[in-house]
Design an enzyme around this catalytic site. Structure first.
Site, short mmCIF file in Angstrom:
data_model
loop_
_atom_site.label_atom_id
_atom_site.label_comp_id
_atom_site.label_asym_id
_atom_site.label_seq_id
_atom_site.Cartn_x
_atom_site.Cartn_y
_atom_site.Cartn_z
N GLY A 168 -3.20 37.18 10.76
CA GLY A 168 -3.61 36.19 11.86
C GLY A 168 -2.68 36.22 13.02
O GLY A 168 -3.42 35.90 14.24
N ASN A 169 -1.51 36.43 12.97
CA ASN A 169 -0.69 36.39 14.25
C ASN A 169 -0.84 37.25 15.38
O ASN A 169 -0.38 37.19 16.51
CB ASN A 169 0.71 36.23 13.76
CG ASN A 169 1.34 37.51 13.15
OD1 ASN A 169 0.65 38.29 12.53
ND2 ASN A 169 2.46 37.76 13.32
N LYS B 232 -9.01 40.21 3.29
CA LYS B 232 -8.72 41.40 4.00
C LYS B 232 -7.56 42.26 3.89
O LYS B 232 -7.67 43.38 3.73
CB LYS B 232 -8.31 41.13 5.48
CG LYS B 232 -6.98 40.47 5.76
CD LYS B 232 -5.94 41.29 6.61
CE LYS B 232 -4.79 40.74 6.90
NZ LYS B 232 -3.96 39.95 6.17
#
Ligand code: ADP
Ligand code: MG
Length: 314
Positions: free
Chosen positions: A11-12, A212
């Site tokens: 996510g980052n 994922k």
């Protein structure tokens, strides 16, 4: 000799909204370009939590304006998120490579991932998605659409969907052909568009989210990759994470990782799927290696200087 590397972005690497994503994609592109500049073949996968959440919220708002509008299936929202993220990543990476004098086509492949309709995950949805609701709104949604809803960690009610395991990646041959032609490929975004086989040749979208990290592992196996690099928000994996006796790990064998998993060192939904994916990949064939590290440390980690390396001992 260059390696075939599958890189999973957390996510980052992408930020929480449109402007953050465009800025984050530029930073991410630098990390990936370092690997390409060092002669490696690279396939990139990524998460899509905030992006698919934004798309779902937008359609929910639209349905309030147009009550007769059709429901947008989650599989369609995942497809949209792959395109939108691919748009930013592909452009940022293309530019970064050209700035370094590297002429290498970059392409995003819409990727479908087959799941088993009998996967027990469908009986027990666990993955919260989309915006928060009141209990009343949630129960209304459940009654009207059959959606599963759940109270999410004291923050409000949310829709929950199944998170089945990936079985097969449909576009493997296309990704392989692009790789072998020297192209940089972005694939299996958000864990892939979840589909089931219905009849001999038909694939149908299902309301699910594939993790994922598991989808990336499956893709790395199917592509015969040498190295799986999971880029996230920590430089190394720890035991006793966030406790006084926390210890960062530089090397981990699959057997040791299994013991740590049983002892509960890795949080479900965050580090656990990464370590499980790492064990599966490292055990799938000799010489297969996994690195878990910080996005910014990708190049250093592949050069053997940092990160947690998971592989069978010599
Ligand atoms: P991503 O978006 O990259 O998938 P996640 O938040 O899902 O990121 O997972 C990475 C996070 O897992 C780290 O930022 C860290 O806070 C957390 N984490 C949980 N257990 C551990 C552990 N044992 N060692 C290191 N990090 C851990
Ligand atoms: Mg995660």
């Amino acid at each position: 000799m260059g390696k075939r590397i599958v890189v999973a972005l957390g996510g980052n690497a992408l930020g929480m909204n449109l402007s953050e994503q465009a800025a984050a994609a530029r930073v991410t592109a630098k990390a990936i370009a370092d690997l390409i500049a060092n002669g490696h073949q690279v396939v990139i996968t990524h998460g899509n939590g905030p992006q698919v959440g934004m798309i779902e919220k937008a359609f929910a708002a639209y349905r309030k304006l147009e009550p007769d509008a059709e429901d947008v299936p989650l599989s369609v929202s995942v497809a949209m998120s792959q395109a939108y993220i691919g748009h930013d990543l592909q452009n940022a990476l293309r530019e970064e490579l050209l700035n370094r004098g590297i002429k290498r086509p970059v392409v995003t492949v819409l990727t479908h991932v087959v799941v088993d309709p009998n996967d027990p995950a469908f009986q027990k949805p666990t993955k919260p998605i989309g915006g928060f609701m009141t209990q009343e709104e949630a129960q209304k949604l459940a009654a009207e659409t059959g959606a599963a809803v759940m109270e999410d960690a004291g923050r409000g009610w949310r829709k929950v969907v199944a998170s089945p395991k990936p079985v097969e990646i449909i576009e493997t041959d296309s990704i392989l052909a692009l790789l072998e032609a020297g192209q940089v490929v972005i694939a299996a975004g958000g864990g892939g568009i979840p589909v089931v086989r219905t009849g001999e040749n038909r694939l149908e979208g299902v309301p699910a989210v594939i993790d994922k990290d598991y989808a990336t592992e499956k893709l790395a196996e199917q592509l015969g990759a040498d190295l799986l690099v999971i880029l996230t928000a920590v430089e190394k994996v720890a035991v006793n994470f966030n406790k006084p006796d926390q210890k960062w790990l530089s090397e981990l064998s699959p057997a040791q990782a299994r013991r740590y998993i049983e002892e509960g060192h890795f949080a479900p939904g965050s580090m656990l799927p990464k370590v499980e994916a790492a064990v599966t990949f490292a055990e799938s064939a000799p010489e297969r290696t996994v690195l878990i590290t910080l996005l910014e440390k990708a190049g250093e980690a592949v050069a053997g200087l940092t990160g947690t390396i998971i592989r069978e001992p010599d």
